[in-house]
Design a protein around this motif. Structure first.
Motif, PDB file in Angstrom:
ATOM      1  N   SER A 152       0.836  -1.206   0.000  1.00  0.00           N
ATOM      2  CA  SER A 152       0.000   0.000   0.000  1.00  0.00           C
ATOM      3  C   SER A 152       0.869   1.253   0.000  1.00  0.00           C
ATOM      4  N   ALA A 153       2.016   1.204   0.685  1.00  0.00           N
ATOM      5  CA  ALA A 153       2.932   2.348   0.663  1.00  0.00           C
ATOM      6  C   ALA A 153       3.443   2.589  -0.754  1.00  0.00           C
ATOM      7  N   GLN A 154       3.753   1.518  -1.479  1.00  0.00           N
ATOM      8  CA  GLN A 154       4.209   1.670  -2.861  1.00  0.00           C
ATOM      9  C   GLN A 154       3.099   2.182  -3.762  1.00  0.00           C
ATOM     10  N   VAL A 155       1.875   1.781  -3.487  1.00  0.00           N
ATOM     11  CA  VAL A 155       0.730   2.257  -4.276  1.00  0.00           C
ATOM     12  C   VAL A 155       0.603   3.770  -4.185  1.00  0.00           C
ATOM     13  N   VAL A 156       0.649   4.309  -2.976  1.00  0.00           N
ATOM     14  CA  VAL A 156       0.446   5.753  -2.831  1.00  0.00           C
ATOM     15  C   VAL A 156       1.633   6.543  -3.389  1.00  0.00           C
ATOM     16  N   ARG A 157       2.822   5.922  -3.419  1.00  0.00           N
ATOM     17  CA  ARG A 157       3.961   6.603  -4.052  1.00  0.00           C
ATOM     18  C   ARG A 157       3.818   6.624  -5.569  1.00  0.00           C
ATOM     19  N   ALA A 158       3.158   5.616  -6.125  1.00  0.00           N
ATOM     20  CA  ALA A 158       3.014   5.515  -7.577  1.00  0.00           C
ATOM     21  C   ALA A 158       1.836   6.325  -8.112  1.00  0.00           C
ATOM     22  N   ALA A 159       0.849   6.599  -7.268  1.00  0.00           N
ATOM     23  CA  ALA A 159      -0.417   7.146  -7.751  1.00  0.00           C
ATOM     24  C   ALA A 159      -0.356   8.647  -8.039  1.00  0.00           C
ATOM     25  N   ASP A 160      -1.015   9.043  -9.116  1.00  0.00           N
ATOM     26  CA  ASP A 160      -1.263  10.458  -9.403  1.00  0.00           C
ATOM     27  C   ASP A 160      -2.572  10.912  -8.773  1.00  0.00           C
ATOM     28  N   LEU A 161      -3.425   9.948  -8.430  1.00  0.00           N
ATOM     29  CA  LEU A 161      -4.713  10.223  -7.800  1.00  0.00           C
ATOM     30  C   LEU A 161      -5.142   8.974  -7.057  1.00  0.00           C
ATOM     31  N   VAL A 162      -5.677   9.153  -5.846  1.00  0.00           N
ATOM     32  CA  VAL A 162      -6.183   8.030  -5.058  1.00  0.00           C
ATOM     33  C   VAL A 162      -7.690   8.177  -4.904  1.00  0.00           C
ATOM     34  N   ILE A 163      -8.420   7.170  -5.381  1.00  0.00           N
ATOM     35  CA  ILE A 163      -9.877   7.112  -5.230  1.00  0.00           C
ATOM     36  C   ILE A 163     -10.184   6.246  -4.017  1.00  0.00           C
ATOM     37  N   LEU A 178      -7.919   6.376   8.220  1.00  0.00           N
ATOM     38  CA  LEU A 178      -6.744   5.511   8.141  1.00  0.00           C
ATOM     39  C   LEU A 178      -6.047   5.654   6.796  1.00  0.00           C
ATOM     40  N   VAL A 179      -6.840   5.777   5.723  1.00  0.00           N
ATOM     41  CA  VAL A 179      -6.247   5.973   4.393  1.00  0.00           C
ATOM     42  C   VAL A 179      -5.465   7.281   4.362  1.00  0.00           C
ATOM     43  N   LEU A 180      -6.050   8.330   4.912  1.00  0.00           N
ATOM     44  CA  LEU A 180      -5.357   9.623   4.920  1.00  0.00           C
ATOM     45  C   LEU A 180      -4.033   9.529   5.662  1.00  0.00           C
ATOM     46  N   ARG A 181      -4.023   8.820   6.787  1.00  0.00           N
ATOM     47  CA  ARG A 181      -2.775   8.667   7.550  1.00  0.00           C
ATOM     48  C   ARG A 181      -1.769   7.809   6.791  1.00  0.00           C
ATOM     49  N   GLU A 182      -2.246   6.771   6.127  1.00  0.00           N
ATOM     50  CA  GLU A 182      -1.361   5.913   5.347  1.00  0.00           C
ATOM     51  C   GLU A 182      -0.696   6.703   4.222  1.00  0.00           C
ATOM     52  N   ILE A 183      -1.460   7.542   3.549  1.00  0.00           N
ATOM     53  CA  ILE A 183      -0.906   8.330   2.446  1.00  0.00           C
ATOM     54  C   ILE A 183       0.080   9.362   2.982  1.00  0.00           C
ATOM     55  N   GLY A 185       1.793   9.289   5.653  1.00  0.00           N
ATOM     56  CA  GLY A 185       2.967   8.687   6.253  1.00  0.00           C
ATOM     57  C   GLY A 185       3.941   8.083   5.258  1.00  0.00           C
ATOM     58  N   ASN A 186       3.539   7.983   3.983  1.00  0.00           N
ATOM     59  CA  ASN A 186       4.392   7.310   3.013  1.00  0.00           C
ATOM     60  C   ASN A 186       4.785   8.177   1.818  1.00  0.00           C
TER      61      ASN A 186
END
Length: 264
Positions: A152-163, A178-183, A185-186
């Motif tokens: 999930s950390a790699q996903v948010v680093r790769a994304a131009d937009l998170v739905i 939790l999603v906001l904190r995950e994004i 934090g990474n």
């Protein structure tokens, strides 16, 4: 091309400032929120409304995205090898019956992927792979598993937009936090986030209340035609292009393109 209700059959024009090869992650830390249905349908609308070449990359070992396009899993365990850089993505990418939509399917090999990603220490592996795939695809949609780990950390680093799909419930609000904190934090500069009310049933008071509290959030209705996607293994726009659900998906796709162009 099927005519979508409320669009007069016309394609949504590509905003001039929208980036080429944008990566869109459909992510939640909570399961059962309509994530895979959302990802599979958005890939169809990316191709049908905006004329994009779309790649739907399934990162969930359950393999739902391929199933929703009628793709049966092959007897192989190659998905992990692709993410670890041991095989090229082209080895697994499969065409669908929908023009402009390809799928990079999942298999059970990615269940243990998180531990292997941690061991090899390649924190931007997914970002580099999506950048390479952007040479062939205008939009890359990541159907993400409901986890909080290295993947999930790699996903948010790769994304131009998170739905973030959010069924109307108190648990969904907690999951969004939790999603906001995950994004946060990474990533140093996190991607834009677009919450989407999923499975909205206006007959229910709580659902009406959530929509009233967030009138600017896109919403996808709870509807039998959406459930039929899994039964008929086709997107809503293909099986019921004039339905209210298809219209809402089209509006959501337009909101996504506006976000990517920096105007949403």
């Amino acid at each position: 091309m099927p005519r979508i209700a409320g669009t007069s059959g016309a394609r949504i024009s590509k905003p001039s400032a929208a980036p080429a090869g944008a990566t869109i992650a459909i992510y939640s830390v909570k399961g059962g929120v309509g994530k895979t249905t959302l990802a599979a349908n958005l890939a169809w609308f990316a191709a049908s409304l905006s004329g994009h070449r779309a790649l739907l990359w399934d990162l969930d070992a359950a393999g739902g995205s391929g199933f929703l396009y009628g793709l049966e899993p092959k007897d192989s365990r190659l998905a992990e090898d692709v993410l670890l850089g041991e095989r090229p993505p082209s080895r697994l990418i499969r065409k669908t019956s929908c023009s402009g939509v390809d799928v990079l399917p999942a298999d059970e090999s990615i269940r243990a992927l998180d531990a292997r990603l941690v061991r090899i220490g390649k924190r931007k592996r997914l970002a580099r792979m999506t950048a390479q795939l952007a040479a062939d695809y205008d939009r890359i949609l990541l159907d993400c598993p409901p986890v909080m780990n290295e993947l999930s950390a790699q996903v948010v680093r790769a994304a131009d937009l998170v739905i973030v799909p959010l069924p109307p419930s108190p648990l969904s609000s907690r999951a969004f936090d939790l999603v906001l904190r995950e994004i946060a934090g990474n990533t140093k500069r996190h991607p834009p986030i677009l919450p989407v009310i999923s499975m909205l049933d206006m007959r229910r008071a709580l659902h009406r209340q959530v929509q009233e509290e967030h009138p600017n959030w896109p919403a996808i209705p709870y509807a039998s035609v959406v459930e039929q996607c899994a039964v008929r293994q086709q997107p809503v726009g293909a099986i019921a292009p004039r339905s209210p659900a298809a219209r809402q998906f089209a509006m959501l796709w337009h909101a996504i393109e506006m976000k990517l162009a920096g105007r949403g």
